[in-house]
Design a protein around this motif. Structure first.
Motif, PDB file in Angstrom:
ATOM      1  N   LYS A 257      41.673  -4.371  19.046  1.00 32.61           N
ATOM      2  CA  LYS A 257      40.778  -3.420  19.695  1.00 32.61           C
ATOM      3  C   LYS A 257      41.168  -3.182  21.150  1.00 32.61           C
ATOM      4  O   LYS A 257      40.573  -2.346  21.830  1.00 32.61           O
ATOM      5  N   ASP A 258      42.169  -3.942  21.598  1.00 32.71           N
ATOM      6  CA  ASP A 258      42.679  -3.783  22.953  1.00 32.71           C
ATOM      7  C   ASP A 258      43.605  -2.573  22.977  1.00 32.71           C
ATOM      8  O   ASP A 258      44.675  -2.580  22.352  1.00 32.71           O
ATOM      9  N   MET A 259      43.218  -1.522  23.689  1.00 30.72           N
ATOM     10  CA  MET A 259      43.995  -0.278  23.698  1.00 30.72           C
ATOM     11  C   MET A 259      45.396  -0.466  24.274  1.00 30.72           C
ATOM     12  O   MET A 259      46.359   0.149  23.822  1.00 30.72           O
ATOM     13  N   GLN A 260      45.490  -1.326  25.285  1.00 28.97           N
ATOM     14  CA  GLN A 260      46.811  -1.564  25.887  1.00 28.97           C
ATOM     15  C   GLN A 260      47.734  -2.258  24.881  1.00 28.97           C
ATOM     16  O   GLN A 260      48.900  -1.889  24.740  1.00 28.97           O
ATOM     17  N   ALA A 261      47.197  -3.246  24.164  1.00 32.67           N
ATOM     18  CA  ALA A 261      47.994  -3.937  23.158  1.00 32.67           C
ATOM     19  C   ALA A 261      48.330  -3.002  22.005  1.00 32.67           C
ATOM     20  O   ALA A 261      49.435  -3.023  21.447  1.00 32.67           O
ATOM     21  N   LYS A 262      47.333  -2.148  21.632  1.00 31.32           N
ATOM     22  CA  LYS A 262      47.565  -1.201  20.539  1.00 31.32           C
ATOM     23  C   LYS A 262      48.727  -0.271  20.871  1.00 31.32           C
ATOM     24  O   LYS A 262      49.604  -0.004  20.041  1.00 31.32           O
ATOM     25  N   ASP A 263      48.727   0.253  22.120  1.00 30.76           N
ATOM     26  CA  ASP A 263      49.819   1.143  22.541  1.00 30.76           C
ATOM     27  C   ASP A 263      51.163   0.421  22.519  1.00 30.76           C
ATOM     28  O   ASP A 263      52.188   0.997  22.136  1.00 30.76           O
ATOM     29  N   MET A 264      51.144  -0.853  22.948  1.00 36.22           N
ATOM     30  CA  MET A 264      52.388  -1.631  22.959  1.00 36.22           C
ATOM     31  C   MET A 264      52.923  -1.818  21.537  1.00 36.22           C
ATOM     32  O   MET A 264      54.113  -1.635  21.266  1.00 36.22           O
ATOM     33  N   TYR A 265      52.032  -2.177  20.601  1.00 32.92           N
ATOM     34  CA  TYR A 265      52.455  -2.375  19.211  1.00 32.92           C
ATOM     35  C   TYR A 265      52.995  -1.087  18.597  1.00 32.92           C
ATOM     36  O   TYR A 265      54.035  -1.078  17.927  1.00 32.92           O
ATOM     37  N   LEU A 266      52.274   0.018  18.837  1.00 31.26           N
ATOM     38  CA  LEU A 266      52.708   1.299  18.275  1.00 31.26           C
ATOM     39  C   LEU A 266      54.046   1.748  18.865  1.00 31.26           C
ATOM     40  O   LEU A 266      54.902   2.287  18.158  1.00 31.26           O
ATOM     41  N   LYS A 267      54.197   1.537  20.168  1.00 34.40           N
ATOM     42  CA  LYS A 267      55.439   1.935  20.837  1.00 34.40           C
ATOM     43  C   LYS A 267      56.633   1.178  20.259  1.00 34.40           C
ATOM     44  O   LYS A 267      57.678   1.759  19.959  1.00 34.40           O
ATOM     45  N   ASN A 268      56.479  -0.132  20.092  1.00 28.49           N
ATOM     46  CA  ASN A 268      57.580  -0.938  19.545  1.00 28.49           C
ATOM     47  C   ASN A 268      57.803  -0.666  18.061  1.00 28.49           C
ATOM     48  O   ASN A 268      58.929  -0.721  17.567  1.00 28.49           O
ATOM     49  N   ALA A 269      56.709  -0.362  17.331  1.00 32.07           N
ATOM     50  CA  ALA A 269      56.863  -0.007  15.920  1.00 32.07           C
ATOM     51  C   ALA A 269      57.666   1.281  15.775  1.00 32.07           C
ATOM     52  O   ALA A 269      58.514   1.410  14.882  1.00 32.07           O
ATOM     53  N   ASN A 270      57.426   2.246  16.656  1.00 32.84           N
ATOM     54  CA  ASN A 270      58.184   3.500  16.624  1.00 32.84           C
ATOM     55  C   ASN A 270      59.655   3.269  16.978  1.00 32.84           C
ATOM     56  O   ASN A 270      60.546   3.908  16.427  1.00 32.84           O
ATOM     57  N   LYS A 271      59.896   2.359  17.918  1.00 33.42           N
ATOM     58  CA  LYS A 271      61.280   2.036  18.273  1.00 33.42           C
ATOM     59  C   LYS A 271      62.016   1.450  17.069  1.00 33.42           C
ATOM     60  O   LYS A 271      63.167   1.797  16.794  1.00 33.42           O
ATOM     61  N   LEU A 272      61.334   0.545  16.361  1.00 37.21           N
ATOM     62  CA  LEU A 272      61.960  -0.051  15.181  1.00 37.21           C
ATOM     63  C   LEU A 272      62.175   0.985  14.081  1.00 37.21           C
ATOM     64  O   LEU A 272      63.172   0.940  13.360  1.00 37.21           O
ATOM     65  N   LYS A 273      61.234   1.940  13.968  1.00 38.23           N
ATOM     66  CA  LYS A 273      61.401   2.984  12.964  1.00 38.23           C
ATOM     67  C   LYS A 273      62.627   3.840  13.259  1.00 38.23           C
ATOM     68  O   LYS A 273      63.404   4.183  12.360  1.00 38.23           O
ATOM     69  N   LEU A 274      62.812   4.179  14.534  1.00 35.05           N
ATOM     70  CA  LEU A 274      64.004   4.944  14.918  1.00 35.05           C
ATOM     71  C   LEU A 274      65.276   4.147  14.663  1.00 35.05           C
ATOM     72  O   LEU A 274      66.294   4.686  14.206  1.00 35.05           O
ATOM     73  N   LEU A 275      65.219   2.845  14.970  1.00 34.51           N
ATOM     74  CA  LEU A 275      66.373   1.987  14.720  1.00 34.51           C
ATOM     75  C   LEU A 275      66.694   1.937  13.237  1.00 34.51           C
ATOM     76  O   LEU A 275      67.869   2.009  12.840  1.00 34.51           O
ATOM     77  N   MET A 276      65.650   1.833  12.402  1.00 33.17           N
ATOM     78  CA  MET A 276      65.860   1.770  10.955  1.00 33.17           C
ATOM     79  C   MET A 276      66.503   3.043  10.433  1.00 33.17           C
ATOM     80  O   MET A 276      67.360   3.006   9.541  1.00 33.17           O
ATOM     81  N   GLU A 277      66.111   4.186  10.985  1.00 33.88           N
ATOM     82  CA  GLU A 277      66.702   5.453  10.555  1.00 33.88           C
ATOM     83  C   GLU A 277      68.182   5.512  10.890  1.00 33.88           C
ATOM     84  O   GLU A 277      68.983   6.100  10.147  1.00 33.88           O
ATOM     85  N   LYS A 278      68.560   4.910  12.012  1.00 26.44           N
ATOM     86  CA  LYS A 278      69.962   4.932  12.431  1.00 26.44           C
ATOM     87  C   LYS A 278      70.839   3.984  11.626  1.00 26.44           C
ATOM     88  O   LYS A 278      71.991   4.271  11.334  1.00 26.44           O
ATOM     89  N   ILE A 279      70.283   2.818  11.285  1.00 24.34           N
ATOM     90  CA  ILE A 279      71.110   1.795  10.638  1.00 24.34           C
ATOM     91  C   ILE A 279      70.970   1.775   9.124  1.00 24.34           C
ATOM     92  O   ILE A 279      71.676   1.043   8.452  1.00 24.34           O
ATOM     93  N   GLU A 280      70.069   2.610   8.596  1.00 22.51           N
ATOM     94  CA  GLU A 280      69.867   2.602   7.140  1.00 22.51           C
ATOM     95  C   GLU A 280      71.144   2.913   6.380  1.00 22.51           C
ATOM     96  O   GLU A 280      71.475   2.298   5.370  1.00 22.51           O
ATOM     97  N   THR A 281      71.910   3.871   6.912  1.00 17.74           N
ATOM     98  CA  THR A 281      73.160   4.262   6.251  1.00 17.74           C
ATOM     99  C   THR A 281      74.150   3.113   6.208  1.00 17.74           C
ATOM    100  O   THR A 281      74.899   2.951   5.244  1.00 17.74           O
ATOM    101  N   TYR A 282      74.150   2.300   7.242  1.00 15.98           N
ATOM    102  CA  TYR A 282      75.124   1.223   7.352  1.00 15.98           C
ATOM    103  C   TYR A 282      74.718  -0.027   6.574  1.00 15.98           C
ATOM    104  O   TYR A 282      75.578  -0.782   6.102  1.00 15.98           O
ATOM    105  N   LEU A 283      73.401  -0.243   6.443  1.00 13.96           N
ATOM    106  CA  LEU A 283      72.935  -1.447   5.775  1.00 13.96           C
ATOM    107  C   LEU A 283      72.579  -1.232   4.318  1.00 13.96           C
ATOM    108  O   LEU A 283      72.646  -2.168   3.520  1.00 13.96           O
ATOM    109  N   LEU A 284      72.206  -0.021   3.970  1.00  9.32           N
ATOM    110  CA  LEU A 284      71.819   0.270   2.580  1.00  9.32           C
ATOM    111  C   LEU A 284      72.758   1.325   2.017  1.00  9.32           C
ATOM    112  O   LEU A 284      72.539   2.520   2.158  1.00  9.32           O
ATOM    113  N   ARG A 285      73.830   0.888   1.416  1.00  7.41           N
ATOM    114  CA  ARG A 285      74.817   1.824   0.838  1.00  7.41           C
ATOM    115  C   ARG A 285      74.812   1.678  -0.664  1.00  7.41           C
ATOM    116  O   ARG A 285      74.675   0.601  -1.191  1.00  7.41           O
TER     117      ARG A 285
END
Length: 285
Positions: A257-285
Motif C-alpha cells: 500500500k506504500d505508493m513509493q514502494a509500489k512505483d519502485m516495484y513497477l519500475k523494476n518489473a518494467n525494466k525486467l520485462k524490457l530485458l526479457m524481450e531483448k534476450i528472449e531470442t537468445y535464450l529461447l530458440r
C-alpha cells in the motif's frame, strides 16, 4: 632371411612411409579429390604394394614413389601461385543449369547425362527444376545447387530476427575418459564436470560421451541405454528465473500500500520485462 619375414618387414616399413608421404601431400577427402590427385594416390598405392611383395626392387620402387610425391607436391604449389596451372590440373567448374534450364552443350562437354543431373538434384532435395537458379559441377564432380531467391528457406536474417551465436561444442568425455583440453577450452575443470555428473546421478565409467555447448548445456550419452538422463537447459532456466523475478515484482506492487514502494516495484518489473524481450531470442530458440 625367410621370405615371409622379409615381406613383413617391407610391409611394416612401407606402411609408415606411405602414411608420412600422404600426410605431406596434404589433407584431402578421397571423395573430394580431383581426377589428377586420385590417379596420384592410386599410383602410390600400386607401387607400394609391388614393393611390399617384392615384385619390384625396393630402391627403384622408392625412387618411383619419390618422383610421384615430389611432382604432386610441386604441382599443388604451382597451382597456388598460378591460376592457369590450377585450371590445367584441376579443371574449371561447369554450369549445368541456369534459370531452370539445362545447358546441353556443357553437359556434353563434361560427359554428364540429364538423368544423372536429375538424380544429383534430388539428392540435394531439389525436385522442381523451375526452382533452380543455377547448378554447377565442381572440379571434384560434386554438384552444388543455388535455388531462386523466392524458393530459398527463410532465415532469421531475412526477417530481421536476431539469434545468438553458437560457439563450437566441446566433447569433454569420450569412452569414460575426461578430455582436459576440451574442458579448458570452454573455461571449465574436472571438478565442475564431476558436479554435473553427480547431478545426473551417473558415474564417469558409465559415460560413453559427454558434450558441452557454448551455453553450458551438457549432453550425456551412457553405455547403459536403459538409464534415462535428464538434459538440463541452462538458458531456459535463466530465462525462467528472470521471468519469476518480474512476476514477483508485479505481485509485490499489488500487495503493498506504500505508493513509493509500489512505483519502485513497477519500475523494476518494467525494466525486467524490457530485458526479457531483448534476450528472449537468445535464450529461447
Amino acid at each position: 632371411m625367410k621370405e615371409w619375414v622379409e615381406i613383413l618387414l617391407r610391409s611394416g616399413v612401407l606402411f609408415f612411409c606411405v602414411l608420412f608421404l600422404i600426410r605431406i601431400m596434404g589433407k584431402r577427402q578421397l571423395s573430394k579429390v580431383n581426377p589428377f590427385n586420385f590417379v596420384n594416390y592410386m599410383v602410390i598405392a600400386v607401387v607400394s604394394a609391388l614393393i611390399s611383395i617384392d615384385m619390384i626392387d625396393i630402391s627403384l620402387g622408392l625412387v618411383s614413389l619419390g618422383v610421384w610425391v615430389f611432382f604432386s607436391i610441386a604441382m599443388d604449389y604451382l597451382s597456388l601461385k598460378s591460376k592457369w596451372i590450377h585450371d590445367l590440373i584441376n579443371g574449371k567448374a561447369a554450369i549445368l543449369m541456369k534459370d531452370g534450364k539445362f545447358m546441353e552443350e556443357t553437359l556434353l562437354q563434361v560427359r554428364y547425362t540429364g538423368e544423372e543431373l536429375l538424380r544429383d538434384l534430388r539428392s540435394k532435395n531439389v525436385f522442381n527444376l523451375a526452382d533452380v537458379e543455377f547448378a554447377v559441377m565442381e572440379t571434384t564432380g560434386e554438384i552444388n545447387v543455388l535455388l531462386k531467391s523466392e524458393k530459398k528457406p527463410v532465415t532469421p536474417h531475412d526477417i530481421g530476427h536476431p539469434v545468438s551465436p553458437q560457439p563450437e561444442p566441446q566433447t569433454v568425455i569420450f569412452d569414460g575418459n575426461i578430455l582436459n583440453e576440451a574442458l579448458s577450452n570452454i573455461g571449465f575443470n574436472r571438478e565442475w564436470l564431476k558436479v554435473q555428473l553427480d547431478n545426473f546421478g551417473v558415474s564417469l565409467d558409465n559415460v560413453f560421451i559427454a558434450q558441452v555447448d557454448g551455453s553450458g548445456d551438457i549432453y550425456v550419452d551412457l553405455f547403459d541405454d536403459n538409464i534415462q538422463v535428464p538434459q538440463p537447459k541452462v538458458k531456459e532456466l535463466l530465462y525462467a528465473n528472470i521471468e519469476k523475478c518480474q512476476a514477483d515484482l508485479l505481485s509485490f506492487a499489488l500487495d503493498t500500500k506504500d505508493m513509493q514502494a509500489k512505483d519502485m516495484y513497477l519500475k523494476n518489473a518494467n525494466k525486467l520485462k524490457l530485458l526479457m524481450e531483448k534476450i528472449e531470442t537468445y535464450l529461447l530458440r
